[in-house]
Scaffold this active site. Structure first.
Site, mmCIF file in Angstrom:
data_model
loop_
_atom_site.group_PDB
_atom_site.id
_atom_site.type_symbol
_atom_site.label_atom_id
_atom_site.label_comp_id
_atom_site.label_asym_id
_atom_site.label_seq_id
_atom_site.Cartn_x
_atom_site.Cartn_y
_atom_site.Cartn_z
ATOM 1 N N GLY A 173 0.828 -1.186 -0.014
ATOM 2 C CA GLY A 173 0.052 0.079 -0.039
ATOM 3 C C GLY A 173 0.973 1.141 -0.001
ATOM 4 O O GLY A 173 0.467 2.124 -0.757
ATOM 5 N N ASN A 209 -8.860 3.814 8.004
ATOM 6 C CA ASN A 209 -8.262 2.599 8.770
ATOM 7 C C ASN A 209 -8.530 2.755 10.114
ATOM 8 O O ASN A 209 -8.762 1.702 10.842
ATOM 9 C CB ASN A 209 -6.766 2.517 8.441
ATOM 10 C CG ASN A 209 -5.812 3.889 8.633
ATOM 11 O OD1 ASN A 209 -6.489 5.005 8.150
ATOM 12 N ND2 ASN A 209 -4.927 3.796 9.408
ATOM 13 N N GLN A 216 -7.762 -0.143 3.009
ATOM 14 C CA GLN A 216 -8.619 -0.722 3.995
ATOM 15 C C GLN A 216 -9.897 -1.216 3.365
ATOM 16 O O GLN A 216 -10.599 -2.018 3.842
ATOM 17 C CB GLN A 216 -9.062 0.173 5.049
ATOM 18 C CG GLN A 216 -7.847 0.641 5.969
ATOM 19 C CD GLN A 216 -7.397 -0.511 6.663
ATOM 20 O OE1 GLN A 216 -8.131 -1.354 7.072
ATOM 21 N NE2 GLN A 216 -6.165 -0.803 7.193
ATOM 22 N N SER A 225 -3.342 -3.379 -0.973
ATOM 23 C CA SER A 225 -2.140 -3.992 -0.244
ATOM 24 C C SER A 225 -2.718 -5.489 -0.115
ATOM 25 O O SER A 225 -3.795 -5.493 0.533
ATOM 26 C CB SER A 225 -1.963 -3.313 0.914
ATOM 27 O OG SER A 225 -0.973 -4.208 1.757
ATOM 28 N N THR A 273 12.769 -7.127 -10.412
ATOM 29 C CA THR A 273 12.226 -8.315 -10.612
ATOM 30 C C THR A 273 11.074 -8.626 -9.922
ATOM 31 O O THR A 273 10.869 -8.328 -8.547
ATOM 32 C CB THR A 273 13.169 -9.449 -10.379
ATOM 33 O OG1 THR A 273 14.367 -9.303 -11.184
ATOM 34 C CG2 THR A 273 12.713 -10.951 -10.697
ATOM 35 N N CYS A 304 0.368 7.171 23.837
ATOM 36 C CA CYS A 304 1.412 6.357 24.485
ATOM 37 C C CYS A 304 1.612 5.208 23.723
ATOM 38 O O CYS A 304 2.565 4.523 24.061
ATOM 39 C CB CYS A 304 0.810 5.899 25.959
ATOM 40 S SG CYS A 304 1.012 7.272 27.133
#
Lengths: 126, 387
Positions: free
Chosen positions: B70, B150, B178, B198, B236, B324
């Site tokens: 993504g 998301n 998402q 993704s 590749t 946090c």
């Protein structure tokens, strides 16, 4: 990320609660920043901290440092408790991640604020 | 047993898809660019996978470019388009709740003289179409708005955004990372010129994604090298990954109705039980126009990292928008953008339900949440002040 000791004190915090007839109460921190600690002290005539309780809003390290700080000052005199440093609290928890060191600073400040409140009250009584 | 409720972070690769990928690691390791017989056969399989991805979004196979995921798709879409079209204009419109791959690509472009408008969102996370229209300038070359957010799961009005873009002759990119597998997407009907996806968000492998680029949309490649992916993406090909993403997206849309129904029911059950059993909470995002698996609540008076870690002790995986859990000590910019005060944003938990979750697991999650919130509130000085 956290040491086992931090996790132990976070999951099983010591001395959580309120002392209704506390001799000193200190509140530090700010909800906007995500940490608030409130500490209650019971202090006898010889200036020994006979009981201590806390309430904390915050992350795991805020709760763990509060819990550890209460254990470290219980049974100590007021003067001894004033010597408690944030580094000592962090070391007793086997360290904190660098971004969480401010939690240990809050724990030290909460103890100091509660003692200051106790001394203010004493001054007013006399 | 782990109870995994973080399917917006990543999903478990389907075992039968893994089985299909395996031979391309070992027996059929051939480089699809070579022209001997074994390589031609691998090349053919890569092209079949491209077709599977194209079919899922009603695109043509030659409009699908495989990437590493993504973030690379978003970088290629935003920067690659901007560089290829800078003579036409230097203005791009996006939203303030985009994934960091979009926001930081835009920030990079700003340093190079591009001008970016970051649209605000309302309290449920929707961009405002009138603000979008008013932001359009003579030199606007691109609009990029995510299909679904998301963190809070809000599904944006993509078709209308695309229509507005096209009315003004502007190209439209959407980050659908998402949304794939959770929202039906038709690039023709929805006026989409570029779309990022993704693989690992819809039970495919990590390390592979795709960018849809509508024919006639100019995009400059971002990494120099060989001529793979029709000169848009050198290197590749990740053949096993490409095989995996093709089968994963095919499976996601084959089982779409069944999975979305089941996941939506589990999510609505979680939301209603939490609202019934826990006071002083706020559901973030829109109640109906949201990703089927997403439930994001703020729990007042307590902090998200604490909730998350106590749930972790019970074997439950969720995520938080708390400061946090971040390195900046700032709460989620998405939660602040929908107007949450800092102290409420700190106490938010995102649950993202997937196709493997069961009712029993959700019941365990609900009971654990009730217990953990109560334990932390008993410990919180804010709770006591409020009462």
């Amino acid at each position: 990320m956290y040491s086992d000791k931090v996790m132990d004190h976070f999951e099983h915090p010591r001395n959580v609660g309120v002392i209704e007839d506390a001799d000193g109460v200190g509140t530090v921190g700010n909800p906007v920043c995500g940490d608030v600690m409130k500490m209650y002290l019971k202090i006898d005539d010889n200036e020994v901290i006979t009981d201590v309780k806390f309430k904390t809003f915050g992350c795991a390290s805020a709760i763990a440092t509060s819990s550890m700080a209460t254990e470290m000052i219980k049974g100590k005199t007021v003067d001894e408790a004033l010597e408690l440093t944030n580094k000592a609290v962090a070391a007793a928890l086997d360290g904190l991640p660098p971004v969480k060191m401010h939690c240990s600073v809050l724990a030290e400040e909460a103890v100091k604020a509660a003692i200051e409140d106790y001394r203010d009250k004493k001054l007013k009584e006399n | 047993m782990i109870k995994y409720f973080d399917n917006a972070a990543t999903t478990a690769l389907d075992k039968d898809i893994l089985d299909k990928m395996m031979e391309y690691f070992t027996d059929r390791y051939f480089n699809p660019s070579s022209i001997y017989t074994p390589s031609i056969s691998v090349h053919k399989d890569v092209e079949e996978s491209r077709k599977r991805v194209a079919d899922a979004i009603n695109a043509k196979a030659e409009e699908i470019y495989f990437t590493s995921g993504g973030s690379e798709s978003d970088n290629l879409a935003i920067k690659g388009f901007a560089y290829a079209n800078r003579k036409k204009g230097k203005h791009i419109i996006t939203s303030c709740i985009e994934h960091p791959a979009i926001i930081n690509s835009c920030k990079s472009l700003e340093k190079e003289g591009f001008e970016i408008t970051y649209l605000s969102v309302d309290e449920n996370g929707f961009i405002k179409l009138d603000e979008l229209e008013n932001s359009i300038r003579e030199d606007t070359i691109l609009i990029s708005v995510m299909t679904a957010n998301n963190e809070i799961g809000t599904i944006e009005p993509i078709k209308e955004i695309g229509r507005i873009a096209h009315e003004h002759g502007i190209k439209f990119h959407t980050d659908a990372v998402q949304a794939i597998g959770s929202v039906k997407i038709d690039v023709e009907d929805m006026n989409i010129d570029m779309l990022s996806m993704s693989g690992h968000k819809f039970y495919g492998p990590k390390g592979v994604g795709a960018l849809y680029i509508r024919k006639g949309t100019n995009v400059t490649r971002m990494n120099d090298g060989g001529h793979q992916e029709r000169d848009k993406r050198s290197g590749t090909e990740n053949v096993p990954g490409i095989i995996g993403i093709g089968y994963a997206i095919e499976t996601a849309y084959k089982d779409f109705d069944k999975n979305v129904k089941k996941i939506t029911e589990l999510r609505d059950y979680y939301i209603s039980e939490i609202e019934k059993r826990i006071p002083d909470i706020k559901l973030n995002g829109d109640r109906t126009k949201r990703l089927p698996g997403n439930a994001n609540f703020s729990f007042k008076y307590i902090e998200g990292e604490s909730i998350m870690l106590l749930l972790d002790q019970k074997g439950i995986c969720v995520s938080t928008g708390s400061a946090c859990s971040s390195k900046t000590l700032e709460p989620s910019y998405v939660l602040l953008s929908i107007g949450l005060p800092h102290e409420i944003a700190h106490g938010s938990i995102r649950v993202s339900i997937g196709k493997h979750n069961t009712k029993e697991e959700v019941d365990y999650l609900i009971d654990s949440m009730v217990e953990v919130v109560s334990k932390l509130r008993d410990m919180s000085p804010l709770c006591e002040e409020e009462k």
